[in-house]
Design a protein around this motif. Structure first.
Motif, PDB file in Angstrom:
ATOM      1  N   GLY A  18       0.794  -1.221   0.000  1.00 16.20           N
ATOM      2  CA  GLY A  18       0.000   0.000   0.000  1.00 16.20           C
ATOM      3  C   GLY A  18       0.826   1.270   0.000  1.00 16.20           C
ATOM      4  O   GLY A  18       0.298   2.355  -0.273  1.00 16.20           O
ATOM      5  N   ASP A  19       2.120   1.174   0.323  1.00 14.17           N
ATOM      6  CA  ASP A  19       2.983   2.356   0.238  1.00 14.17           C
ATOM      7  C   ASP A  19       3.047   2.819  -1.218  1.00 14.17           C
ATOM      8  O   ASP A  19       2.983   2.004  -2.145  1.00 14.17           O
ATOM      9  N   ILE A  20       3.193   4.122  -1.417  1.00 16.19           N
ATOM     10  CA  ILE A  20       3.331   4.688  -2.755  1.00 16.19           C
ATOM     11  C   ILE A  20       4.740   5.255  -2.861  1.00 16.19           C
ATOM     12  O   ILE A  20       5.082   6.233  -2.183  1.00 16.19           O
ATOM     13  N   ILE A  21       5.571   4.646  -3.695  1.00 18.60           N
ATOM     14  CA  ILE A  21       6.957   5.091  -3.868  1.00 18.60           C
ATOM     15  C   ILE A  21       6.974   6.271  -4.835  1.00 18.60           C
ATOM     16  O   ILE A  21       6.460   6.170  -5.955  1.00 18.60           O
ATOM     17  N   THR A  22       7.557   7.397  -4.385  1.00 18.89           N
ATOM     18  CA  THR A  22       7.604   8.600  -5.213  1.00 18.89           C
ATOM     19  C   THR A  22       9.009   8.922  -5.717  1.00 18.89           C
ATOM     20  O   THR A  22       9.158   9.636  -6.705  1.00 18.89           O
ATOM     21  N   ARG A  23      10.028   8.423  -5.019  1.00 13.74           N
ATOM     22  CA  ARG A  23      11.419   8.611  -5.452  1.00 13.74           C
ATOM     23  C   ARG A  23      12.217   7.378  -5.069  1.00 13.74           C
ATOM     24  O   ARG A  23      11.983   6.783  -4.022  1.00 13.74           O
ATOM     25  N   VAL A  48      20.329   2.951  -0.933  1.00 16.25           N
ATOM     26  CA  VAL A  48      19.588   4.017  -1.597  1.00 16.25           C
ATOM     27  C   VAL A  48      18.509   4.569  -0.668  1.00 16.25           C
ATOM     28  O   VAL A  48      18.075   3.897   0.264  1.00 16.25           O
ATOM     29  N   LYS A  49      18.100   5.792  -0.964  1.00 15.37           N
ATOM     30  CA  LYS A  49      16.989   6.397  -0.231  1.00 15.37           C
ATOM     31  C   LYS A  49      15.731   6.233  -1.074  1.00 15.37           C
ATOM     32  O   LYS A  49      15.730   6.525  -2.269  1.00 15.37           O
ATOM     33  N   VAL A  50      14.676   5.751  -0.443  1.00 15.39           N
ATOM     34  CA  VAL A  50      13.377   5.597  -1.082  1.00 15.39           C
ATOM     35  C   VAL A  50      12.411   6.535  -0.359  1.00 15.39           C
ATOM     36  O   VAL A  50      12.300   6.495   0.860  1.00 15.39           O
ATOM     37  N   THR A  51      11.754   7.393  -1.132  1.00 19.58           N
ATOM     38  CA  THR A  51      10.742   8.279  -0.572  1.00 19.58           C
ATOM     39  C   THR A  51       9.384   7.700  -0.927  1.00 19.58           C
ATOM     40  O   THR A  51       9.145   7.327  -2.078  1.00 19.58           O
ATOM     41  N   LEU A  52       8.520   7.613   0.081  1.00 19.62           N
ATOM     42  CA  LEU A  52       7.200   7.033  -0.161  1.00 19.62           C
ATOM     43  C   LEU A  52       6.140   7.785   0.617  1.00 19.62           C
ATOM     44  O   LEU A  52       6.439   8.567   1.508  1.00 19.62           O
ATOM     45  N   ILE A  53       4.914   7.526   0.218  1.00 24.86           N
ATOM     46  CA  ILE A  53       3.767   8.083   0.931  1.00 24.86           C
ATOM     47  C   ILE A  53       3.040   6.919   1.589  1.00 24.86           C
ATOM     48  O   ILE A  53       2.741   5.910   0.950  1.00 24.86           O
ATOM     49  N   ARG A  54       2.818   7.076   2.902  1.00 28.47           N
ATOM     50  CA  ARG A  54       2.089   6.068   3.679  1.00 28.47           C
ATOM     51  C   ARG A  54       1.080   6.808   4.552  1.00 28.47           C
ATOM     52  O   ARG A  54       1.459   7.668   5.352  1.00 28.47           O
ATOM     53  N   ASP A  55      -0.173   6.480   4.375  1.00 21.26           N
ATOM     54  CA  ASP A  55      -1.241   7.107   5.170  1.00 21.26           C
ATOM     55  C   ASP A  55      -1.159   8.630   5.106  1.00 21.26           C
ATOM     56  O   ASP A  55      -1.324   9.322   6.104  1.00 21.26           O
ATOM     57  N   GLY A  56      -0.849   9.165   3.916  1.00 26.99           N
ATOM     58  CA  GLY A  56      -0.805  10.609   3.712  1.00 26.99           C
ATOM     59  C   GLY A  56       0.467  11.286   4.175  1.00 26.99           C
ATOM     60  O   GLY A  56       0.596  12.498   4.027  1.00 26.99           O
TER      61      GLY A  56
END
Length: 70
Positions: A18-23, A48-56
């Protein structure tokens, strides 16, 4: 994220279904194909660094890239 392999790099880093990976490693990810291309630019063992959106919320996670099945 649709699937996280138990014990794999994403699982060990705390990435959840459910996480949304943005970078990924500084590369913007808009599509699944963007993510695959970014992953293919790395070498197994790279951190590496992963940027994600979780629960807003925007979250940065560091992970070690693994070989398929690791």
């Amino acid at each position: 994220v649709e699937n996280v392999i138990e014990g794999g790099p994403a699982d060990r880093a705390g990435i959840l279904h459910g996480d949304i990976i943005t970078r990924f490693d500084g590369v913007e990810v808009k599509t699944f194909e963007d993510l695959i291309a970014a992953v293919e630019m790395t070498i197994p063992g790279d951190r590496v660094k992963v940027t994600l959106i979780r629960d807003g919320q925007v979250i940065d996670i560091r992970l070690s890239v693994g070989l398929e099945g690791q």
